[in-house]
Design a protein around this motif. Structure first.
Motif, PDB file in Angstrom:
ATOM      1  N   ALA A   1      48.159  40.327  39.092  1.00 24.04           N
ATOM      2  CA  ALA A   1      48.708  41.458  40.059  1.00 24.04           C
ATOM      3  C   ALA A   1      49.877  42.101  40.040  1.00 24.04           C
ATOM      4  CB  ALA A   1      48.709  40.464  41.453  1.00 24.04           C
TER       5      ALA A   1
ATOM      6  N   TYR B   1      50.599  46.014  39.923  1.00 29.13           N
ATOM      7  CA  TYR B   1      51.687  46.631  41.068  1.00 29.13           C
ATOM      8  C   TYR B   1      52.802  47.479  40.269  1.00 29.13           C
ATOM      9  CZ  TYR B   1      49.828  43.885  44.813  1.00 29.13           C
ATOM     10  OH  TYR B   1      48.954  43.347  45.476  1.00 29.13           O
TER      11      TYR B   1
ATOM     12  N   ALA C   1      45.287  48.505  45.309  1.00 31.90           N
ATOM     13  CA  ALA C   1      44.058  47.579  45.934  1.00 31.90           C
ATOM     14  C   ALA C   1      43.477  46.743  44.926  1.00 31.90           C
ATOM     15  CB  ALA C   1      43.141  48.490  46.445  1.00 31.90           C
TER      16      ALA C   1
ATOM     17  N   ALA D   1      45.551  43.854  44.781  1.00 31.27           N
ATOM     18  CA  ALA D   1      45.491  42.887  45.940  1.00 31.27           C
ATOM     19  C   ALA D   1      44.222  42.107  45.970  1.00 31.27           C
ATOM     20  CB  ALA D   1      45.218  43.702  47.121  1.00 31.27           C
ATOM     21  N   THR D   2      43.415  42.153  45.159  1.00 29.79           N
ATOM     22  CA  THR D   2      42.038  41.623  44.965  1.00 29.79           C
ATOM     23  C   THR D   2      42.502  40.219  44.220  1.00 29.79           C
ATOM     24  OG1 THR D   2      41.540  42.469  42.833  1.00 29.79           O
ATOM     25  CG2 THR D   2      40.441  43.560  44.887  1.00 29.79           C
TER      26      THR D   2
ATOM     27  N   ILE E   1      45.622  38.899  44.345  1.00 30.09           N
ATOM     28  CA  ILE E   1      46.278  38.018  45.380  1.00 30.09           C
ATOM     29  C   ILE E   1      45.432  37.297  46.526  1.00 30.09           C
ATOM     30  CG2 ILE E   1      47.871  38.284  47.491  1.00 30.09           C
ATOM     31  CD1 ILE E   1      49.323  38.709  44.705  1.00 30.09           C
ATOM     32  N   MET E   2      44.220  38.016  46.812  1.00 32.09           N
ATOM     33  CA  MET E   2      43.421  37.336  47.615  1.00 32.09           C
ATOM     34  C   MET E   2      42.529  36.312  46.774  1.00 32.09           C
ATOM     35  SD  MET E   2      43.578  38.742  50.315  1.00 32.09           S
ATOM     36  CE  MET E   2      42.367  37.769  51.246  1.00 32.09           C
TER      37      MET E   2
ATOM     38  N   GLU F   1      38.955  38.420  51.944  1.00 34.29           N
ATOM     39  CA  GLU F   1      38.861  38.648  50.347  1.00 34.29           C
ATOM     40  C   GLU F   1      37.722  39.861  50.248  1.00 34.29           C
ATOM     41  OE1 GLU F   1      38.378  36.556  46.218  1.00 34.29           O
ATOM     42  OE2 GLU F   1      37.102  35.548  47.765  1.00 34.29           O
TER      43      GLU F   1
ATOM     44  N   VAL G   1      39.051  43.318  51.083  1.00 33.97           N
ATOM     45  CA  VAL G   1      39.827  43.909  50.230  1.00 33.97           C
ATOM     46  C   VAL G   1      39.042  44.408  49.039  1.00 33.97           C
ATOM     47  CG1 VAL G   1      41.695  43.413  48.472  1.00 33.97           C
ATOM     48  CG2 VAL G   1      42.158  42.601  51.065  1.00 33.97           C
TER      49      VAL G   1
ATOM     50  N   THR H   1      38.866  48.362  47.700  1.00 39.01           N
ATOM     51  CA  THR H   1      39.040  48.658  46.430  1.00 39.01           C
ATOM     52  C   THR H   1      37.684  49.442  45.823  1.00 39.01           C
ATOM     53  OG1 THR H   1      40.294  46.777  46.023  1.00 39.01           O
ATOM     54  CG2 THR H   1      39.522  47.853  44.137  1.00 39.01           C
TER      55      THR H   1
END
Length: 102
Positions: free
Chosen positions: A40, A44, A75, A78-79, A81-82, A95, A98, A102
């Motif tokens: 992640a 980022y 995004a 973020a997957t 992080i989920m 999840e 998200v 994406t």
């Protein structure tokens, strides 16, 4: 009650977190957790580099394309992080949302 109601989607009482599939073994949990965090963070960092590039290059004709690509990459991060969150909490609706974004 209609089987596809929002209350049913938000109900996590019958779901198990992914950690149970790993039999809560600490070395496996750490492996998956650290992998998701590092991935992640890598995702980022890409939009930051794009922003710096687009800021310095004033002659970009399609600047909006860099912005959209940066949003997509965020995004993707973020997957992960989920995925980290669902190790301990079965929030599979969040999840899935998200992932759908994406």
């Amino acid at each position: 009650m209609f089987p596809w109601s929002l209350a049913n989607f938000l109900d996590t009482s019958g779901l198990l977190p992914h950690g149970i599939c790993l039999t809560w073994r600490p070395e496996l949990l750490w492996l998956h957790a650290l992998s998701d965090v590092i991935t992640a963070l890598a995702y980022y960092s890409i939009p930051v580099a794009l922003l710096v590039f687009a800021w310095r290059r004033q002659d970009l004709e399609f600047r909006w394309m860099f912005v959209l690509f940066g949003v997509f990459i965020m995004a993707c991060g973020a997957t992960h992080i989920m995925g980290l969150w669902t190790l301990w909490e079965p929030v599979y609706l969040a999840e899935g949302v998200v992932k759908a974004i994406t």
